[in-house]
Enzyme design. Structure first.
Site, PDB file in Angstrom:
ATOM      1  N   LYS A 173       0.846  -1.190   0.000  1.00 38.97           N
ATOM      2  CA  LYS A 173       0.000   0.000   0.000  1.00 38.97           C
ATOM      3  C   LYS A 173       0.883   1.242   0.000  1.00 38.97           C
ATOM      4  CE  LYS A 173      -2.005   2.542   3.067  1.00 38.97           C
ATOM      5  NZ  LYS A 173      -1.895   3.825   2.364  1.00 38.97           N
ATOM      6  N   CYS A 282      13.315  11.530   6.293  1.00 39.28           N
ATOM      7  CA  CYS A 282      13.554  11.150   7.688  1.00 39.28           C
ATOM      8  C   CYS A 282      15.019  11.327   8.074  1.00 39.28           C
ATOM      9  CB  CYS A 282      13.117   9.703   7.907  1.00 39.28           C
ATOM     10  SG  CYS A 282      13.825   8.576   6.714  1.00 39.28           S
ATOM     11  N   GLU A 383       9.797  15.653  15.757  1.00 42.78           N
ATOM     12  CA  GLU A 383      10.079  15.662  14.315  1.00 42.78           C
ATOM     13  C   GLU A 383       9.163  16.672  13.613  1.00 42.78           C
ATOM     14  OE1 GLU A 383       9.024  12.197  11.858  1.00 42.78           O
ATOM     15  OE2 GLU A 383      11.022  12.363  10.959  1.00 42.78           O
TER      16      GLU A 383
HETATM   17  O1  TXE Z   1       2.565   9.302   7.871  1.00 43.48           O
HETATM   18  P1  TXE Z   1       1.960   7.896   8.196  1.00 43.48           P
HETATM   19  P2  TXE Z   1       1.875  10.723   7.846  1.00 43.48           P
HETATM   20  C1  TXE Z   1       6.573  11.360   9.784  1.00 43.48           C
HETATM   21  C2  TXE Z   1       6.573  12.862   9.653  1.00 43.48           C
HETATM   22  C3  TXE Z   1       5.168  13.170   9.359  1.00 43.48           C
HETATM   23  C4  TXE Z   1       4.476  12.168  10.250  1.00 43.48           C
HETATM   24  C5  TXE Z   1       3.075  11.823   9.853  1.00 43.48           C
HETATM   25  O2  TXE Z   1       6.947  13.443  10.880  1.00 43.48           O
HETATM   26  O3  TXE Z   1       4.821  14.485   9.704  1.00 43.48           O
HETATM   27  O4  TXE Z   1       5.263  11.016  10.129  1.00 43.48           O
HETATM   28  O5  TXE Z   1       3.019  11.594   8.474  1.00 43.48           O
HETATM   29  C6  TXE Z   1      -0.011   4.300   6.302  1.00 43.48           C
HETATM   30  N1  TXE Z   1      -2.038   0.964   9.611  1.00 43.48           N
HETATM   31  N2  TXE Z   1       6.946  10.665   8.560  1.00 43.48           N
HETATM   32  O6  TXE Z   1       0.698  10.768   8.762  1.00 43.48           O
HETATM   33  O7  TXE Z   1       0.557   7.995   8.648  1.00 43.48           O
HETATM   34  C7  TXE Z   1      -0.291   5.503   5.442  1.00 43.48           C
HETATM   35  O8  TXE Z   1      -1.448   5.320   4.681  1.00 43.48           O
HETATM   36  C8  TXE Z   1      -1.305   0.750   8.517  1.00 43.48           C
HETATM   37  C9  TXE Z   1       8.257  10.107   8.556  1.00 43.48           C
HETATM   38  O9  TXE Z   1       1.664  11.095   6.460  1.00 43.48           O
HETATM   39  O10 TXE Z   1       2.933   7.219   9.057  1.00 43.48           O
HETATM   40  C10 TXE Z   1       0.978   5.560   4.611  1.00 43.48           C
HETATM   41  O11 TXE Z   1       0.930   4.607   3.555  1.00 43.48           O
HETATM   42  N3  TXE Z   1      -0.836   1.741   7.734  1.00 43.48           N
HETATM   43  C11 TXE Z   1       8.422   9.147   7.472  1.00 43.48           C
HETATM   44  C12 TXE Z   1       2.050   5.147   5.622  1.00 43.48           C
HETATM   45  O12 TXE Z   1       1.349   4.467   6.652  1.00 43.48           O
HETATM   46  C13 TXE Z   1      -1.112   2.994   8.098  1.00 43.48           C
HETATM   47  C14 TXE Z   1       7.772   9.394   6.179  1.00 43.48           C
HETATM   48  C15 TXE Z   1       2.822   6.304   6.232  1.00 43.48           C
HETATM   49  O13 TXE Z   1       1.931   7.251   6.726  1.00 43.48           O
HETATM   50  C16 TXE Z   1      -1.878   3.281   9.245  1.00 43.48           C
HETATM   51  C17 TXE Z   1       6.446   9.960   6.334  1.00 43.48           C
HETATM   52  C18 TXE Z   1      -2.340   2.198  10.023  1.00 43.48           C
HETATM   53  N4  TXE Z   1      -3.054   2.361  11.133  1.00 43.48           N
HETATM   54  C19 TXE Z   1       6.117  10.598   7.496  1.00 43.48           C
HETATM   55  N5  TXE Z   1      -1.984   4.621   9.350  1.00 43.48           N
HETATM   56  C20 TXE Z   1       9.801   8.556   7.319  1.00 43.48           C
HETATM   57  N6  TXE Z   1      10.218   7.744   8.292  1.00 43.48           N
HETATM   58  O14 TXE Z   1      10.473   8.762   6.339  1.00 43.48           O
HETATM   59  C21 TXE Z   1      -1.324   5.163   8.305  1.00 43.48           C
HETATM   60  N7  TXE Z   1      -0.802   4.178   7.528  1.00 43.48           N
END
Ligand code: TXE
Length: 480
Positions: A173, A282, A383
Site C-alpha cells: 500500500k 527522515c 520531528e
Molecule cells: O505518515 P503515516 P503521515 C513522519 C513525519 C510526518 C508524520 C506523519 O513526521 O509528519 O510522520 O506523516 C499508512 N495501519 N513521517 O501521517 O501515517 C499511510 O497510509 C497501517 C516520517 O503522512 O505514518 C501511509 O501509507 N498503515 C516518514 C504510511 O502508513 C497505516 C515518512 C505512512 O503514513 C496506518 C512519512 C495504520 N493504522 C512521514 N496509518 C519517514 N520515516 O520517512 C497510516 N498508515
C-alpha cells in the site's frame, strides 16, 4: 479525471466500496486524480491472490525471479521521464530531484535485490563428526509493504524488491497522498512477466486499507516506513499475532559541526541536509550543533547559502524547493515555527509563505533557519519533517554528544570534522543507526539501514532485508 485502480491477482480493479479519495496536486491545491478508497474487502482479495501465487513465485529459481525483477527495472528506466514528472506532481518535490534521485533509485533498488538474491547464501555447520547442521532461509509467505509519501516510488521499491526477490508475495500500500507512481508501476508486473498475484497493490487510507493489511491473519509480516505514531499503532496491532516487523520511523537528526571542519563543504552539505526534498526526508539534519568558536561565522554563511535557495514551481529547473505535500502538513510545520518563537527562538531566515508566480494556492513555505533555542525544547525534540532547521552552539565534544543523544529518536547523525580520532569517537558514541562523517545521504545499498530508539525496529538494506523477508530453519542431520 484519471482514476487510479488497485492491482489484485494480476487485474486492475475498482475498490469494493466503489468510493474514491481525492488526490491533490500540492503546487495548485487542486484535485487532479482519484484514489481507490479500499477497505478490508480489497485487502482480503489481495491476500487471497498473494497466497495463491506464493507457491508459484517462491518455487521459481532465484535467477528467474531476478530476471522478472530486472525487467521491471528496465521498464522504470524506459519510462523515467513520465515517472519523474508524475512523482514531482504528486508530491511537490522538484522534477530535478525526482529525475536524479527518486526514479533512478527506484530501478536501482530493484536491480540491487535482483542481484542480491542470486548471491544470498546460508550457513552449514559440522558438529564435530557427529552431525551436520544447515540453515534454510525460506520466504515466509505474504508480506505487507506499507510506504510513505516523501520518497514514494523510491521507498515503495525499497520494500517490495527485497520481498519479491526473497520469494515472498506482496500486498503493498503506497501512501494515499502520493499513489501515482506506484499505480504507473503496477502496469509493469504483467509486462515483465510476473505471475498474477505475486505483487498486489491496494490503494487507500492508512486507517482503512493500511490497518486491514496489518490486521489480516495471513499477512505474515509487515515492512513499514512512516511516522513513529503510526509505527507504534502497527506494532500494537501486529504483536499479538507475532508478525515479523520492520519499522523505519521518524528522525530528529543531529548535524554536529566542529571548528576544525572543512568550512565551505560543511556549510554546503549542511544546507543540503536541511532542505533537500523540502526537508521531508527522515534523514534530514534538522538540529545543527556548531562549536562555539565557529558559531557566528557558520550561522552567517548558512543563512547566506539558504537565501540562495529558490522556492517555486517544482517543474522548473531552477527550483530548489517545491511545495510541501499537503496543506495540513504545511500547517503542522508552521505550527512548529510558531512554537519555536514561543520557546524563545529567533528566525534567522524564512518562516513565511512565499509568493510563487502562477501558483497562488500551492503549499509553499520558505526554508527556515531558527537560532536561540535550547536543545531540550519541544522544537528540538519533535520531528517537524519540513524545511525548518535549528542552529545551536556547543562548547565541548562531550556537550555536543549529550545534545545529539538527547532525543527519543536515533536514525541518522552527521559529523563534520577533519580530526579522524574525533570522528571515530563520535561515531562510536552517537546513538543512531547511521553516522555520516563529512557527508550526508551518501548511500551504499549494501549497508544496514534503520534506526535506534523510537526511530524504528530492524534494519533494511543489503543482506538485512533479504534476511528479514526469509525465515531461518535449522536442519540437523545425525551422521552415522
Ligand atoms: O505518515 P503515516 P503521515 C513522519 C513525519 C510526518 C508524520 C506523519 O513526521 O509528519 O510522520 O506523516 C499508512 N495501519 N513521517 O501521517 O501515517 C499511510 O497510509 C497501517 C516520517 O503522512 O505514518 C501511509 O501509507 N498503515 C516518514 C504510511 O502508513 C497505516 C515518512 C505512512 O503514513 C496506518 C512519512 C495504520 N493504522 C512521514 N496509518 C519517514 N520515516 O520517512 C497510516 N498508515
Amino acid at each position: 479525471m484519471e482514476k487510479i485502480l488497485n492491482l489484485i491477482g494480476g487485474q486492475h480493479v475498482l475498490p469494493a466500496s466503489g468510493r474514491f479519495l481525492d488526490n491533490v496536486d500540492p503546487s495548485t491545491g487542486e484535485v487532479y486524480s482519484l484514489i481507490p478508497d479500499s477497505d478490508q474487502r480489497d485487502v482480503a482479495d489481495a491476500v487471497t491472490a498473494a497466497r495463491a501465487a506464493f507457491p508459484v513465485w517462491s518455487g521459481m529459481a532465484a535467477e528467474k525471479r531476478a530476471a522478472v525483477l530486472n525487467k521491471m527495472a528496465d521498464l522504470i528506466d524506459r519510462d523515467w521521464k513520465v515517472l519523474a514528472a508524475a512523482e514531482s506532481r504528486d508530491n511537490g518535490k522538484t522534477l530535478k530531484l525526482a529525475s536524479t534521485l527518486d526514479i533512478p533509485r527506484a530501478s536501482a533498488n530493484i536491480r540491487f535485490f535482483a542481484s542480491g538474491i542470486q548471491h544470498f547464501a546460508s550457513e552449514a555447520h559440522l558438529t564435530g563428526s557427529e552431525a551436520v547442521n544447515y540453515t534454510i532461509r525460506a520466504p515466509w509467505g505474504v508480506a505487507g509493504c506499507i510506504s510513505p509519501w516523501n520518497l514514494p516510488l523510491y521507498l515503495f521499491t525499497w520494500k517490495i524488491a527485497p520481498a519479491l526477490a526473497a520469494g515472498c508475495t506482496v500486498v503493498a500500500k503506497p501512501s494515499e497522498l502520493t499513489p501515482m507512481t506506484a499505480y504507473l508501476f503496477s502496469h509493469y508486473a504483467e509486462e515483465a512477466g510476473m505471475p498474477a498475484g505475486a505483487l498486489n497493490i491496494v490503494h487507500g487510507s492508512g486507517s482503512s486499507a493500511g490497518q486491514a493489511i496489518v490486521e489480516h491473519p495471513d499477512v505474515a509480516g509487515i515492512s513499514f516506513t512512516g511516522g513513529t505514531v503510526t509505527g507504534r499503532k502497527i506494532a500494537a496491532t501486529a504483536a499479538p499475532m507475532f508478525k515479523k516487523l520492520s519499522l523505519e520511523l521518524g528522525g530528529k537528526n543531529p548535524n554536529i559541526v566542529f571548528a576544525d571542519c572543512d568550512f565551505e563543504k560543511t556549510v554546503q552539505q549542511s544546507v543540503r541536509a536541511a532542505f533537500t526534498n523540502q526537508g521531508e526526508i527522515c534523514l534530514c539534519g534538522s538540529r545543527i550543533f556548531v562549536e562555539a568558536a565557529l558559531y557566528e561565522k557558520f550561522v552567517a554563511a548558512f543563512v547566506q547559502e539558504t537565501s540562495r535557495l529558490r522556492v517555486g514551481n517544482p517543474a522548473d529547473d531552477s527550483t530548489d524547493l517545491g511545495p510541501l505535500v499537503t496543506a495540513a502538513h504545511r500547517q503542522k510545520v508552521e505550527g512548529y515555527i510558531a512554537l519555536a518563537l514561543e520557546e524563545g527562538g529567533t528566525i534567522a531566515f524564512g518562516g513565511r509563505r512565499p509568493q510563487v508566480d502562477g501558483l497562488p494556492n500551492g503549499f509553499f513555505l520558505e526554508p527556515t533557519v531558527i537560532t536561540g533555542l535550547s536543545h531540550h525544547c519541544r522544537t528540538n525534540q519533535e520531528e517537524i519533517f519540513g524545511p525548518v532547521v535549528t542552529i545551536m552552539p556547543f562548547q565541548t565534544e562531550a556537550e555536543a554528544l549529550e545534545y545529539a543523544n538527547s532525543t527519543t529518536y536515533g536514525l541518522a547523525a552527521t559529523v563534520f570534522t577533519e580530526n579522524l580520532s574525533r570522528a571515530h569517537r563520535m561515531a562510536a558514541q552517537i546513538r543512531s543507526g547511521i553516522i555520516w562523517i563529512n557527508c550526508w545521504l551518501y548511500r551504499d545499498l549494501r549497508t544496514p539501514f534503520g534506526g535506534m530508539k523510537q526511530s524504528g525496529v530492524g534494519r533494511e538494506g543489503g543482506w538485512e532485508a533479504l534476511r528479514f523477508f526469509t525465515e531461518a530453519k535449522n536442519v540437523c542431520i545425525k551422521l552415522p
